[in-house]
Write a protein that holds these residues in place. Structure first.
Motif, PDB file in Angstrom:
ATOM      1  N   PHE A  11       0.878  -1.182   0.000  1.00 46.45           N
ATOM      2  CA  PHE A  11       0.000   0.000   0.000  1.00 46.45           C
ATOM      3  C   PHE A  11       0.907   1.222   0.000  1.00 46.45           C
ATOM      4  CE2 PHE A  11      -3.933   2.192   1.365  1.00 46.45           C
ATOM      5  CZ  PHE A  11      -4.742   1.634   0.393  1.00 46.45           C
ATOM      6  N   ARG A  15      -0.479   5.191  -3.687  1.00 48.13           N
ATOM      7  CA  ARG A  15      -1.822   4.586  -3.611  1.00 48.13           C
ATOM      8  C   ARG A  15      -2.655   5.260  -2.520  1.00 48.13           C
ATOM      9  NH1 ARG A  15      -2.508  -1.766  -4.324  1.00 48.13           N
ATOM     10  NH2 ARG A  15      -2.105  -1.879  -6.534  1.00 48.13           N
ATOM     11  N   ARG A  16      -1.982   5.476  -1.412  1.00 49.38           N
ATOM     12  CA  ARG A  16      -2.699   6.128  -0.292  1.00 49.38           C
ATOM     13  C   ARG A  16      -3.126   7.530  -0.671  1.00 49.38           C
ATOM     14  NH1 ARG A  16       0.918   4.512   4.701  1.00 49.38           N
ATOM     15  NH2 ARG A  16       2.080   6.227   3.838  1.00 49.38           N
ATOM     16  N   ALA A  19      -6.069   7.274  -2.969  1.00 47.04           N
ATOM     17  CA  ALA A  19      -7.305   6.953  -2.234  1.00 47.04           C
ATOM     18  C   ALA A  19      -7.796   8.170  -1.460  1.00 47.04           C
ATOM     19  CB  ALA A  19      -7.044   5.798  -1.278  1.00 47.04           C
ATOM     20  N   VAL A  23     -11.340  10.103  -1.852  1.00 42.97           N
ATOM     21  CA  VAL A  23     -12.274  10.344  -0.736  1.00 42.97           C
ATOM     22  C   VAL A  23     -12.594  11.842  -0.642  1.00 42.97           C
ATOM     23  CG1 VAL A  23     -12.492  10.334   1.781  1.00 42.97           C
ATOM     24  CG2 VAL A  23     -11.624   8.338   0.602  1.00 42.97           C
ATOM     25  N   CYS A  27     -16.217  13.478  -0.885  1.00 40.89           N
ATOM     26  CA  CYS A  27     -16.787  14.305   0.202  1.00 40.89           C
ATOM     27  C   CYS A  27     -17.208  15.682  -0.315  1.00 40.89           C
ATOM     28  CB  CYS A  27     -15.763  14.474   1.327  1.00 40.89           C
ATOM     29  SG  CYS A  27     -15.458  12.942   2.204  1.00 40.89           S
ATOM     30  N   VAL A  30     -20.434  15.369  -2.288  1.00 38.73           N
ATOM     31  CA  VAL A  30     -21.628  15.258  -1.429  1.00 38.73           C
ATOM     32  C   VAL A  30     -21.951  16.620  -0.799  1.00 38.73           C
ATOM     33  CG1 VAL A  30     -22.556  14.187   0.658  1.00 38.73           C
ATOM     34  CG2 VAL A  30     -21.351  12.808  -0.994  1.00 38.73           C
TER      35      VAL A  30
ATOM     36  N   PHE B 238     -22.421  10.360   5.688  1.00 41.75           N
ATOM     37  CA  PHE B 238     -21.505  10.024   4.591  1.00 41.75           C
ATOM     38  C   PHE B 238     -20.061  10.194   5.055  1.00 41.75           C
ATOM     39  CE2 PHE B 238     -18.910  11.256   0.960  1.00 41.75           C
ATOM     40  CZ  PHE B 238     -19.149  10.209   0.090  1.00 41.75           C
ATOM     41  N   LEU B 239     -19.804  11.299   5.755  1.00 45.29           N
ATOM     42  CA  LEU B 239     -18.448  11.542   6.264  1.00 45.29           C
ATOM     43  C   LEU B 239     -18.060  10.473   7.285  1.00 45.29           C
ATOM     44  CD1 LEU B 239     -18.497  15.437   6.670  1.00 45.29           C
ATOM     45  CD2 LEU B 239     -17.445  14.117   4.846  1.00 45.29           C
ATOM     46  N   ARG B 242     -17.040   7.386   5.435  1.00 42.73           N
ATOM     47  CA  ARG B 242     -15.689   7.541   4.884  1.00 42.73           C
ATOM     48  C   ARG B 242     -14.636   7.407   5.996  1.00 42.73           C
ATOM     49  NH1 ARG B 242     -16.367   5.772   0.444  1.00 42.73           N
ATOM     50  NH2 ARG B 242     -17.858   6.829  -0.870  1.00 42.73           N
ATOM     51  N   ARG B 248      -8.900   1.214   5.791  1.00 43.50           N
ATOM     52  CA  ARG B 248      -8.421   0.336   4.712  1.00 43.50           C
ATOM     53  C   ARG B 248      -7.270   0.971   3.934  1.00 43.50           C
ATOM     54  NH1 ARG B 248     -14.318  -1.230   2.681  1.00 43.50           N
ATOM     55  NH2 ARG B 248     -14.871  -2.555   4.427  1.00 43.50           N
ATOM     56  N   TRP B 249      -7.174   2.267   3.944  1.00 43.46           N
ATOM     57  CA  TRP B 249      -6.114   2.888   3.116  1.00 43.46           C
ATOM     58  C   TRP B 249      -5.177   3.803   3.893  1.00 43.46           C
ATOM     59  CZ3 TRP B 249      -6.615   8.180   3.203  1.00 43.46           C
ATOM     60  CH2 TRP B 249      -7.895   8.687   3.476  1.00 43.46           C
TER      61      TRP B 249
END
Lengths: 506, 250
Positions: A11, A15-16, A19, A23, A27, A30, B238-239, B242, B248-249
């Motif tokens: 990882f 990659r981090r 990701a 995210v 966010c 939304v 939603f936050l 996340r 996971r990351w």
């Protein structure tokens, strides 16, 4: 070197980072979605009052007016928060603003916001209004003011207290709240291109609305008219001149010489067409017939020849020429001023004729201002001072002002609406000298607002009854309730918690 | 769905088998009691024109309960599990992150709703004492309960996010309290910002929870308030999701 040490991490940083960016984008997307949904919600919303009392439901007429509001309508609520009807006023206007965001609402409490209050006073010349609380509607410079006194109907209610003399103490209780009627009417007024006009009849020694003379001038009253949305003009009725069609209020203030028959006929025609007339007589016409008396009699008003004095209510420095009369009649004109007083100067007696020649069911004549029971009728004056003769002068309670309204006749529609008159025995109370005294200014304002009242256009908006809630608990009952609320309820929950804890422990 | 319901039941159980849940409800009841004792005293001294509902929701007590109780309810949702190490165990079970987040949110919300239930009983009992049925309008009471639930959804969602961000329950409670207070105060600023400023006033007005609750407590339902509460709840959930997935990351 071991194999594990040389292997790159599964990882990796990139990659981090990838990701993390993903995210972040999700966010922000939304967040943007939430902003957009709220933006749409503000522009297209639905609002409904589900309460049984429907206290917060605006009338269809108000909603229609609010829908048609142009941009730039501002409502200034210049009101002390601790004063009566504050929450009713602000809540109702917030409801207006909630229905149409174009309506800009500005709340100013002079005690808590002195800077804003000062700005508002300067901008709208509020100091001249001499009012503690008011609501001002402004649409691009066209202004209409609603005063606190007009907002409610009041009555006197006995309290449990007794005065020092052992008499029951009364309190003033607001029965109804007339905010919606007045606010919607004010909004219609400021957004309407129509201008109301008041004409002062001249030519008989009347007060001059342009005169700033400190005693006889009527400039302050003319200013009051403008504040209430009426343009002022003068008018002579000699010759062929008629009362103009745009005359919404005719004022005859303190004539000294008689009106001609021709003039009286023109005024009579105006009144029969639903005209609104304000007549105030003056001590300077004493001993003379102004010919107005006969016209007034035809409308159910008797103008007396004598002065009414009230030595018990005269100011200490006067020679009984003036009188401070308490306002006690619950008429629409005087109801907001109940428990206030008017300061008059040598008023003539003006009273209602009990059996008028006109149809009693359509003509309503109300006496709205009286002397106390100790009033005296005087007929002689020497060097400007009344000559009081206790032996021959009649005593009693005498009427000084009368309001007349001719109700609508079924099937008949007058050009100007329904006729209204106010006839007063004194014109000096609105002169520059006395207008600021006692409640004179307010009384003048209420007189003219009642005369040019157009709330008949607002059928369907009724005053809202003000419900008051109270408890009559004894000290013991109060203690029991407090013990239940503060002890028993939280205690029983804690007890339940303890039982559960004990059971689980076993 | 079954896993979700099981998780909700498990979470609800942790509220009611420990002291925490009962302590929270008892404290809330005590604050409510204080507020109502004040209202009773006022109504017994002089007549008032506001209904019981309006009097309560305009009081400090309601906002105190909302701002303080919700962080206490939500602080342990994720933070405690992370601290004790049960969170990783939970995440290895065949349930999705979304199910875990929704289950914890639902359980906290149900507990929050239970916390307010006695309010209905108290209000109806006081209605009996005023001998004026209009003093408690049932439409307004329903509206108020709806408003309390909607605003509660927002505050519980904020608490979920705060708890998901940290291992410490105290920090979670503090974060949640500060965020909740900030939203409340931002809305209150709407009264200070003049409407002439345009969009800043409109934004603050939309965030004005005090005004929204005042409407609800009068029985007035406004879709702007409903949309604000639901959409911001969605945003915070939603936050939270996340934040839960971030293990996971990270």
């Amino acid at each position: 070197m071991s194999k594990a040490a040389v292997t790159s991490p599964s990882f990796s940083f990139s990659r981090r980072l990838g990701a993390g960016v993903e995210v972040l984008i999700a966010c922000l997307s939304v967040l943007a979605l939430v902003v957009m949904v709220n933006y749409l919600a503000v522009r297209h919303y639905w609002r409904k009052d589900f309460s049984a009392s429907q206290r917060w439901t605006l009338s269809p007429r108000t909603l229609k007016v609010l829908e048609s509001l142009p941009a730039g309508v501002k409502v200034l609520v210049y009101y002390h928060q601790d004063d009566r009807l504050y929450s009713e006023v602000t809540d109702l206007l917030r409801e207006y603003a909630a229905r149409n965001p174009r309506l800009r609402l500005e709340l100013v409490d002079p005690n808590r916001q002195p800077v804003e209050a000062n700005l508002a006073r300067t901008r709208y010349n509020l100091a001249a209004l001499n009012q503690r609380n008011l609501i001002l509607f402004d649409c691009n410079g066209k202004i209409k003011t609603v005063y606190q006194q007009d907002l409610g109907d009041y009555d006197l209610e006995p309290t449990a207290e007794l005065s020092e003399t052992g008499q029951t103490v009364f309190r003033r209780r607001a029965k109804n709240f007339k905010g919606e009627q007045l606010f919607t009417s004010a909004l219609i007024h400021v957004i309407s291109p129509r201008v109301l006009k008041a004409y002062f009849v001249q030519g008989h020694g009347e007060h001059d609305p342009a005169s700033t003379d400190e005693i006889m001038g009527y400039s302050k009253f003319a200013h009051l008219l403008r504040e209430n949305g009426l343009e002022t003009a003068t008018l002579t009725l000699f010759g062929t001149a008629e009362i103009p069609n745009d005359c919404h209020l005719l004022i005859i203030a303190g004539p000294r010489t008689p009106l001609t028959q021709d003039e009286l006929e023109k005024i009579a025609r105006y009144l029969n067409q639903g005209g609104r007339l304000m007549v105030f007589l003056n001590y300077r016409s004493f001993g003379r017939s102004l010919n107005l008396e006969s016209l007034m009699a035809a409308w159910g008003v008797m103008v007396g020849e004598r002065f009414a004095l009230d030595p018990a209510n005269a100011t200490p420095t006067s020679q009984f020429q003036d009188l401070v009369v308490p306002i006690t009649e619950p008429h629409a004109v005087t109801r907001p001023l109940l428990m206030g007083s008017a300061h008059l100067l040598l008023p003539r007696v003006v009273s209602a004729i009990k059996s008028s020649g006109r149809a009693a069911e359509t003509l309503k004549v109300d006496e709205i201002l009286h002397t106390s029971n100790e009033g005296i009728l005087v007929k002689d004056v020497e060097n400007g001072r009344p000559v009081i003769n206790p032996a021959s002068n009649p005593r009693g309670r005498f009427s000084l002002m009368v309001a007349v309204e001719k109700g609508a006749v079924p099937g008949v529609r007058a050009e100007r609406g329904s006729t209204r008159l106010i006839v007063g025995g004194d014109s000096m109370f609105l002169s520059n000298q006395l207008i600021e005294s006692r409640n004179n200014r307010d009384l003048g304002g209420h007189c003219l607002n009642w005369l040019v009242d157009q709330t008949y256009l607002l059928a369907g908006i009724e005053p809202r009854p003000l419900q008051e809630y109270r408890l009559d608990l004894t000290r013991r009952q109060l203690l029991t309730l407090n013990a239940l609320l503060l002890g028993a309820l939280p205690g029983s929950v804690l007890l339940l918690g303890t039982l559960v804890w004990l059971r689980r422990r076993k | 769905m079954r896993a979700y319901l099981l998780l909700v039941r498990r979470e609800m159980g942790t509220f009611f088998v420990s002291w925490t849940g009962y302590m929270v409800i008892a404290a809330v009841l005590f604050i409510m009691g204080l507020s109502f004792a004040g209202i009773l005293q006022a109504l017994n001294t002089e007549p008032l024109t506001l209904t019981l509902n309006e009097l309560f929701y305009e009081s400090v007590a309601f906002w105190l309960v909302l701002l303080v109780a919700t962080p206490v309810i939500t602080m342990r949702l994720f933070a405690q599990e992370k601290q004790t190490g049960t969170f990783e165990t939970l995440m290895t079970t065949p349930v999705s992150d979304l199910q875990v987040v929704l289950a914890k949110f639902t359980a906290a919300l149900l507990f929050y709703a239970c916390m307010w239930l006695p309010l209905i009983v108290i209000t109806l009992a006081l209605r009996h004492y005023t001998r004026q049925p209009a003093a408690v309008d049932l439409g307004a009471l329903s509206g108020a309960m709806g408003g309390v639930f909607l605003i509660g959804m927002l505050y519980v969602a904020i608490g979920c996010l705060a708890s998901a961000l940290t291992r410490s329950q105290v920090i979670a409670a503090m974060l949640s309290f500060v965020a909740g207070l900030a939203i409340f105060l931002a809305g209150y600023l709407a009264y200070a910002v003049p409407p002439q400023l345009g969009w800043p006033h409109a934004v603050l007005n939309q965030m004005n929870l005090y005004q929204h609750l005042q409407d609800f407590s009068r029985g007035v339902v406004d879709t702007r308030a409903v949309v604000f509460c639901l959409s911001t709840t969605f945003l915070f959930l939603f936050l939270t999701l996340r934040a839960v997935e971030s293990r996971r990351w990270k």
